[in-house]
Design a protein around this motif. Structure first.
Motif, PDB file in Angstrom:
ATOM      1  N   MET A   1       9.316  44.919  29.087  1.00 15.94           N
ATOM      2  CA  MET A   1      10.536  45.446  29.861  1.00 15.94           C
ATOM      3  C   MET A   1      11.339  45.233  28.566  1.00 15.94           C
ATOM      4  O   MET A   1      11.179  43.876  28.196  1.00 15.94           O
ATOM      5  CB  MET A   1      10.788  44.864  31.296  1.00 15.94           C
TER       6      MET A   1
ATOM      7  N   ASN B   1      14.254  46.191  36.557  1.00 16.05           N
ATOM      8  CA  ASN B   1      13.591  45.301  37.232  1.00 16.05           C
ATOM      9  C   ASN B   1      13.803  45.384  38.679  1.00 16.05           C
ATOM     10  O   ASN B   1      12.744  44.983  39.385  1.00 16.05           O
ATOM     11  CB  ASN B   1      14.201  43.678  36.727  1.00 16.05           C
TER      12      ASN B   1
ATOM     13  N   THR C   1      19.598  50.934  33.127  1.00 19.88           N
ATOM     14  CA  THR C   1      19.678  49.795  32.636  1.00 19.88           C
ATOM     15  C   THR C   1      18.509  48.754  32.967  1.00 19.88           C
ATOM     16  O   THR C   1      17.727  49.155  33.701  1.00 19.88           O
ATOM     17  CB  THR C   1      20.927  48.861  33.687  1.00 19.88           C
ATOM     18  N   GLY C   2      18.751  47.685  32.356  1.00 23.24           N
ATOM     19  CA  GLY C   2      17.736  46.549  32.589  1.00 23.24           C
ATOM     20  C   GLY C   2      17.487  46.248  33.826  1.00 23.24           C
ATOM     21  O   GLY C   2      16.419  45.804  34.395  1.00 23.24           O
ATOM     22  N   PHE C   3      18.754  45.896  34.566  1.00 21.04           N
ATOM     23  CA  PHE C   3      18.945  45.712  36.012  1.00 21.04           C
ATOM     24  C   PHE C   3      18.288  46.608  36.890  1.00 21.04           C
ATOM     25  O   PHE C   3      17.358  46.106  37.811  1.00 21.04           O
ATOM     26  CB  PHE C   3      20.261  45.302  36.367  1.00 21.04           C
TER      27      PHE C   3
ATOM     28  N   SER D   1      20.899  47.241  26.026  1.00 20.29           N
ATOM     29  CA  SER D   1      22.174  46.920  26.016  1.00 20.29           C
ATOM     30  C   SER D   1      22.453  45.601  25.129  1.00 20.29           C
ATOM     31  O   SER D   1      23.478  45.220  24.833  1.00 20.29           O
ATOM     32  CB  SER D   1      22.619  46.542  27.339  1.00 20.29           C
ATOM     33  N   LYS D   2      21.270  45.208  24.340  1.00 23.79           N
ATOM     34  CA  LYS D   2      21.644  43.831  23.792  1.00 23.79           C
ATOM     35  C   LYS D   2      21.367  44.039  22.154  1.00 23.79           C
ATOM     36  O   LYS D   2      22.140  44.788  21.614  1.00 23.79           O
ATOM     37  CB  LYS D   2      20.605  42.838  24.085  1.00 23.79           C
TER      38      LYS D   2
ATOM     39  N   SER E   1      18.191  39.588  37.569  1.00 27.67           N
ATOM     40  CA  SER E   1      17.595  41.069  38.013  1.00 27.67           C
ATOM     41  C   SER E   1      16.324  41.135  38.350  1.00 27.67           C
ATOM     42  O   SER E   1      15.626  41.822  39.019  1.00 27.67           O
ATOM     43  CB  SER E   1      17.868  42.052  36.589  1.00 27.67           C
TER      44      SER E   1
ATOM     45  N   GLY F   1      21.067  50.600  28.545  1.00 22.19           N
ATOM     46  CA  GLY F   1      19.685  51.205  29.130  1.00 22.19           C
ATOM     47  C   GLY F   1      18.530  50.348  29.235  1.00 22.19           C
ATOM     48  O   GLY F   1      18.358  49.596  28.185  1.00 22.19           O
TER      49      GLY F   1
ATOM     50  N   ASP G   1       9.801  40.364  30.612  1.00 17.60           N
ATOM     51  CA  ASP G   1      11.319  40.902  30.685  1.00 17.60           C
ATOM     52  C   ASP G   1      11.655  40.355  29.041  1.00 17.60           C
ATOM     53  O   ASP G   1      12.413  39.137  29.033  1.00 17.60           O
ATOM     54  CB  ASP G   1      12.263  40.387  31.409  1.00 17.60           C
TER      55      ASP G   1
ATOM     56  N   THR H   1      15.758  46.223  27.081  1.00 15.75           N
ATOM     57  CA  THR H   1      16.975  46.865  27.487  1.00 15.75           C
ATOM     58  C   THR H   1      17.612  47.489  26.064  1.00 15.75           C
ATOM     59  O   THR H   1      17.619  46.743  25.003  1.00 15.75           O
ATOM     60  CB  THR H   1      17.927  46.000  28.001  1.00 15.75           C
TER      61      THR H   1
ATOM     62  N   HIS I   1      15.706  35.637  34.841  1.00 16.54           N
ATOM     63  CA  HIS I   1      17.081  36.181  34.966  1.00 16.54           C
ATOM     64  C   HIS I   1      17.066  36.832  36.570  1.00 16.54           C
ATOM     65  O   HIS I   1      16.196  37.211  36.936  1.00 16.54           O
ATOM     66  CB  HIS I   1      16.894  37.444  33.969  1.00 16.54           C
TER      67      HIS I   1
ATOM     68  N   ASP J   1      10.554  35.970  31.694  1.00 15.38           N
ATOM     69  CA  ASP J   1      11.529  36.335  30.657  1.00 15.38           C
ATOM     70  C   ASP J   1      10.800  35.880  29.436  1.00 15.38           C
ATOM     71  O   ASP J   1       9.848  35.123  29.238  1.00 15.38           O
ATOM     72  CB  ASP J   1      12.984  35.428  30.805  1.00 15.38           C
TER      73      ASP J   1
ATOM     74  N   ALA K   1      14.355  41.096  27.134  1.00 13.57           N
ATOM     75  CA  ALA K   1      15.908  41.554  26.724  1.00 13.57           C
ATOM     76  C   ALA K   1      16.579  40.828  25.524  1.00 13.57           C
ATOM     77  O   ALA K   1      17.133  41.573  24.698  1.00 13.57           O
ATOM     78  CB  ALA K   1      16.699  41.227  27.936  1.00 13.57           C
ATOM     79  N   HIS K   2      16.210  39.816  25.459  1.00 13.30           N
ATOM     80  CA  HIS K   2      17.004  38.537  24.233  1.00 13.30           C
ATOM     81  C   HIS K   2      15.747  38.495  23.150  1.00 13.30           C
ATOM     82  O   HIS K   2      16.136  37.931  22.163  1.00 13.30           O
ATOM     83  CB  HIS K   2      17.164  37.323  24.774  1.00 13.30           C
TER      84      HIS K   2
HETATM   85  C1  LIG Z   1      20.708  41.415  30.063  1.00 18.97           C
HETATM   86  C2  LIG Z   1      19.444  40.996  30.903  1.00 18.97           C
HETATM   87  C3  LIG Z   1      19.042  41.933  31.774  1.00 18.97           C
HETATM   88  C4  LIG Z   1      19.831  43.212  32.105  1.00 18.97           C
HETATM   89  O1  LIG Z   1      19.777  44.284  31.415  1.00 18.97           O
HETATM   90  P1  LIG Z   1      20.994  45.246  31.362  1.00 18.97           P
HETATM   91  O2  LIG Z   1      20.520  46.489  30.801  1.00 18.97           O
HETATM   92  O3  LIG Z   1      22.075  44.621  30.666  1.00 18.97           O
HETATM   93  O4  LIG Z   1      21.121  45.625  32.871  1.00 18.97           O
HETATM   94  C5  LIG Z   1      17.767  41.716  32.316  1.00 18.97           C
HETATM   95  N1  LIG Z   1      16.947  40.761  32.001  1.00 18.97           N
HETATM   96  C6  LIG Z   1      17.422  39.865  30.954  1.00 18.97           C
HETATM   97  C7  LIG Z   1      16.642  38.591  30.881  1.00 18.97           C
HETATM   98  C8  LIG Z   1      18.699  39.937  30.543  1.00 18.97           C
HETATM   99  O5  LIG Z   1      19.138  38.981  29.694  1.00 18.97           O
END
Ligand SMILES: *Cc1c(COP(=O)(O)O)cnc(C)c1O
Length: 398
Positions: A241, A114, A109-111, A245-246, A137, A252, A211, A243, A135, A182, A213-214
């Motif tokens: 980095m 990190n 996961t992303g968590f 999952s978004k 994490s 992942g 990071d 994810t 974030h 982020d 993720a978004h």
């Molecule tokens: C959602 C998110 C994560 C965690 O990602 P997962 O893969 O859902 O564990 C980490 N960093 C940021 C900025 C996020 O928004």
């Protein structure tokens, strides 16, 4: 008297309930898509991270089903022992190509990425400098490090420069400095000034970790993310980095960068080494997600069309939508109570969007956070705008 060692469980939970800070879970019956069945009610989904609608894309679903047929449902182990399948390597090669990086590594996961990698990049004798709104994490990853920690004002390169200047006076001098941010901040939808952060990192000999993720599936060429968005060199951004999952619609975490980074990361990250690897269906769906991003640019385009239209209409109606530059659009209403009322009324009107309240945001900046989706039709976006406007007038927010 006998002491009950677990009485705190109920006590602390009850406190959360009475402060209305407990999570009331809402259940989806069926897939996450623009129109969802949320506990029997048909609602327009406005708070999912499934930006591109890929979680129900036929190519991802087929790839997952096929991988179950060919590889089974579980990997059987952690990656370093017997849990690395051909599919895992294919995914990492595909991702590196997509990110135009030398190498990529996939975590559970992303968590886990990190929290597993950050404490390895900076330890005793090192300094980690973090944006104040990073974030959770990242915050946990930083906490696990034995290094010194500093925070700079949100999105403020001048303040980062001040912290770097102070770090240079530190004696004995720091072995390594890690700047971490982020890419897109999930509460406000603003983009980190990564170009300026990267330049500061270069000037001060610091590592830069973003990071995204978004930002993935959203920013940059074909949704490649923030490094592509700013046309930055991997010599200046050392860890990208993200994810699955978004926007990728699966699950992942991952990193992209140099081969040296990947070799270091997989040999050192405890989360990667000590936790079971992804099941084949997940890996195959992630590979398919990258293929869809490469071959079907219409999803990212559509996400931005919907976003632009929604923001324009909401600002035009008189809502305070902050300074978002991405498909995350906060609708800021003030006190927590008002945000909850608006969310409840929207729910009745057919829109599923949750309130974000203190302590996640400042007490007077409570909001509904909306996240746009490429799979929404013009009609869907119009429906949401009408519902917001109606509820906003009723509650005297407009
Ligand atoms: C959602 C998110 C994560 C965690 O990602 P997962 O893969 O859902 O564990 C980490 N960093 C940021 C900025 C996020 O928004």
């Amino acid at each position: 008297m006998e002491r009950d060692p677990v009485s705190f469980l109920r006590g602390e939970y009850d406190q959360l309930v009475s402060a209305e800070l407990d999570w009331k879970l809402r259940t989806l019956y069926g897939p996450s898509q623009p129109w969802c069945n949320v506990e029997g009610k048909r609602l327009l989904m406005f708070c999912s991270n499934n930006y591109l609608g890929l979680s129900t894309h036929p190519k991802l679903k087929e790839a997952a089903i096929e991988a179950v047929r060919t590889h089974g449902v579980g990997s059987g182990s952690v990656r370093p022992i017997a849990g690395t399948m051909d599919l895992h390597l294919q995914l990492e090669e595909r991702l590196a190509r997509f990110k135009q990086a030398e190498a990529s590594l996939v975590y559970q996961t992303g968590f886990a990425t990190n929290s597993g990698l950050i404490p390895q990049l900076a330890g005793e004798g090192d300094l980690i400098i973090s944006d104040e709104l990073n974030h959770g994490s990242i915050i946990d990853g930083v906490r696990l490090s034995k290094g010194d920690k500093a925070v700079y004002r949100h999105g403020d390169p001048a303040d980062l420069e001040r912290v770097l200047g102070e770090a240079e006076k530190h004696a004995p001098s720091y072995r390594r400095i890690l700047i971490i941010t982020d890419g897109v901040f999930s509460m406000d939808g603003d983009i980190a000034p990564l170009d300026r952060i990267a330049a500061l990192g270069r000037a001060h000999g610091a590592m830069v970790y973003v990071d995204d993720a978004h930002g993935e599936g959203v920013l940059g060429e074909g949704g490649r993310g923030i490094v592509s968005h700013f046309h930055l060199s991997r010599k200046d951004v050392h860890v990208e980095m993200g994810t699955f999952s978004k926007a990728f619609g699966v699950v992942g975490g991952h990193i992209s960068g140099s081969r040296d980074l990947v070799n270091f990361a997989y040999n050192k990250s405890r989360t990667w080494l000590l936790s079971g690897s992804h099941p084949p269906a997940v890996v195959a769906a992630c590979i398919a997600a990258i293929e869809v991003l490469e071959k079907e640019p219409q999803h990212v385009r559509r996400l931005w069309e919907n976003t632009t239209r929604f923001k324009k209409a909401m600002a035009g109606a008189g809502f305070d939508i902050g300074h978002s530059e991405t498909p995350i659009t906060p609708v800021i209403v003030g006190e927590s109570r008002r945000a909850k009322q608006l969310s409840d009324r929207l729910f009745e009107l057919g829109v599923f969007a949750l309130p974000i309240i203190f302590p996640m945001v400042a007490k007077d900046r409570a909001r509904i956070r909306t996240i746009m989706n490429a799979a929404m039709t013009d009609e869907d976006v119009g429906f949401a705008i009408d519902a917001f406007t109606k509820a906003g007038r009723e509650l005297k927010i407009l």
